[in-house]
Scaffold this motif. Structure first.
Motif, mmCIF file in Angstrom:
data_model
loop_
_atom_site.group_PDB
_atom_site.id
_atom_site.type_symbol
_atom_site.label_atom_id
_atom_site.label_comp_id
_atom_site.label_asym_id
_atom_site.label_seq_id
_atom_site.Cartn_x
_atom_site.Cartn_y
_atom_site.Cartn_z
ATOM 1 N N ALA A 14 0.791 -1.100 0.148
ATOM 2 C CA ALA A 14 0.069 -0.020 -0.041
ATOM 3 C C ALA A 14 0.835 1.260 -0.047
ATOM 4 C CB ALA A 14 -0.943 0.023 1.233
ATOM 5 N N PRO A 86 -13.386 1.021 -11.822
ATOM 6 C CA PRO A 86 -13.313 0.230 -10.642
ATOM 7 C C PRO A 86 -13.829 -1.437 -11.200
ATOM 8 C CG PRO A 86 -14.442 2.348 -10.159
ATOM 9 C CD PRO A 86 -14.275 2.412 -11.502
ATOM 10 N N THR A 89 -10.917 -3.247 -12.712
ATOM 11 C CA THR A 89 -9.952 -3.361 -11.683
ATOM 12 C C THR A 89 -10.504 -4.709 -10.799
ATOM 13 O OG1 THR A 89 -9.431 -1.025 -11.515
ATOM 14 C CG2 THR A 89 -8.896 -2.400 -9.540
ATOM 15 N N PHE A 90 -11.921 -4.711 -10.596
ATOM 16 C CA PHE A 90 -12.472 -5.789 -9.905
ATOM 17 C C PHE A 90 -12.456 -7.179 -10.945
ATOM 18 C CE2 PHE A 90 -16.346 -8.329 -9.121
ATOM 19 C CZ PHE A 90 -15.965 -8.677 -7.718
ATOM 20 N N LEU A 100 -5.346 -7.422 -4.100
ATOM 21 C CA LEU A 100 -6.465 -6.753 -3.378
ATOM 22 C C LEU A 100 -6.355 -5.302 -3.002
ATOM 23 C CD1 LEU A 100 -9.502 -6.590 -2.376
ATOM 24 C CD2 LEU A 100 -8.660 -7.767 -0.145
ATOM 25 N N LEU A 101 -4.839 -5.351 -2.414
ATOM 26 C CA LEU A 101 -4.531 -3.980 -1.722
ATOM 27 C C LEU A 101 -4.301 -2.883 -2.723
ATOM 28 C CD1 LEU A 101 -2.377 -5.012 1.365
ATOM 29 C CD2 LEU A 101 -4.473 -3.922 1.441
ATOM 30 N N ILE A 104 -7.711 -1.715 -4.188
ATOM 31 C CA ILE A 104 -8.369 -0.784 -3.368
ATOM 32 C C ILE A 104 -7.676 0.837 -3.612
ATOM 33 C CG2 ILE A 104 -8.580 -0.120 -0.909
ATOM 34 C CD1 ILE A 104 -8.697 -3.099 -0.211
ATOM 35 N N TRP A 107 -9.250 1.834 -6.673
ATOM 36 C CA TRP A 107 -10.683 2.341 -6.439
ATOM 37 C C TRP A 107 -10.636 3.784 -5.880
ATOM 38 C CZ3 TRP A 107 -15.253 -1.133 -5.056
ATOM 39 C CH2 TRP A 107 -15.455 -2.161 -5.845
ATOM 40 N N ILE A 108 -9.832 3.954 -4.854
ATOM 41 C CA ILE A 108 -9.828 5.078 -4.135
ATOM 42 C C ILE A 108 -9.464 6.408 -5.228
ATOM 43 C CG2 ILE A 108 -8.552 6.513 -2.286
ATOM 44 C CD1 ILE A 108 -8.448 4.088 -0.566
#
Length: 252
Positions: A14, A86, A89-90, A100-101, A104, A107-108
């Motif tokens: 992250a 998004p 990305t999913f 996953l990180l 996220i 997405w943000i």
């Protein structure tokens, strides 16, 4: 099954410079895309006295979104993969192509990029409304949900075929234009019914700035379901369990 390759990533990811640079790229790409797409509708309204819901307005929206997405995907491809969505990305996450990180973070960044684009549009146009996505008269939430599922399936299937599939070869060079074309075509098909979002972030920015949330859930649930189905179908049928290295971020 693709779900067996899902990766959650480590906490250190992250804050890794490459992940943060990729997130910034997604922010910028989304800002470019939404500013062009949403801005085209606002400009058409100004020139035609709120005529964006006419056939000409639909064609203008399709062209603006197709061109804008082509550019946004192209400029982000070598940094973040140019997801700009998004749902994409999913879908990439379900196929084990992104952790996953990192997803996220994307997405943000994508959601913030959309909100900032709409705020800039509202300011630069002197306070004109950034219209939230809505259902046309006679279209139920169920109808719109099916539209969003099918349209996003087509979009993410195209992403997999032209950008993610390790066997894509030289086909990857046309990925941005193919992705832009399918979005433009889907807007021509579904724009008159529910706006043809196919992208939760594209719906999120105008909803925040105009503070309009009616049926907003449709523009999240539909694209995520469509993306998930496309990712699983393409992976199971065409990628499968054949051994291949996980794609580096610059390849999707």
């Amino acid at each position: 099954m693709p779900i067996s390759r899902i990766a959650f990533g480590s906490p250190a990811e992250a804050s890794h410079p490459d992940a943060l640079k990729a997130a910034v790229a997604e922010f910028i790409c989304m800002l470019i895309f939404v500013f062009a797409g949403e801005g085209s509708g606002m400009a058409f309204n100004k020139l035609t006295s709120d005529g964006s819901t006419t056939p000409a307005g639909l064609v203008a929206a399709a062209l603006a979104h197709a061109f804008g997405l082509f550019v946004a995907v192209s400029v982000g491809a070598n940094i973040s993969g140019g997801h700009v969505n998004p749902a994409v990305t999913f879908g990439a996450f379900l196929g084990g192509n992104i952790t996953l990180l990192r997803g996220i973070l994307y997405w943000i960044a994508q959601l913030l990029g959309s909100v900032v684009a709409c705020l800039l549009l509202k300011f630069s146009t002197g306070g004109l409304t950034t219209s939230a996505f809505s259902l046309s008269s006679g279209v139920s939430a169920g109808n719109a949900l099916v539209f969003e599922i099918v349209m996003t399936f087509g979009l993410v299937y195209t992403v997999y075929a032209t950008a993610i599939d390790p066997k894509k070869g030289s086909l990857g060079t046309i990925a941005p234009i193919a992705i832009g074309f399918i979005v433009g075509a889907n807007i021509l098909a579904g724009g008159a019914f529910d706006g043809a979002s196919m992208n939760p972030a594209v719906s999120f920015g105008p909803a925040v700035v105009s503070w309009t949330w009616t049926n907003h859930w449709v523009y999240w649930v539909g694209p995520l379901i469509g993306a998930g189905i496309a990712a699983i179908v393409y992976d199971v049928l065409y990628i499968g369990q054949s051994p291949h290295e996980q794609l580096p971020v610059t390849d999707y």
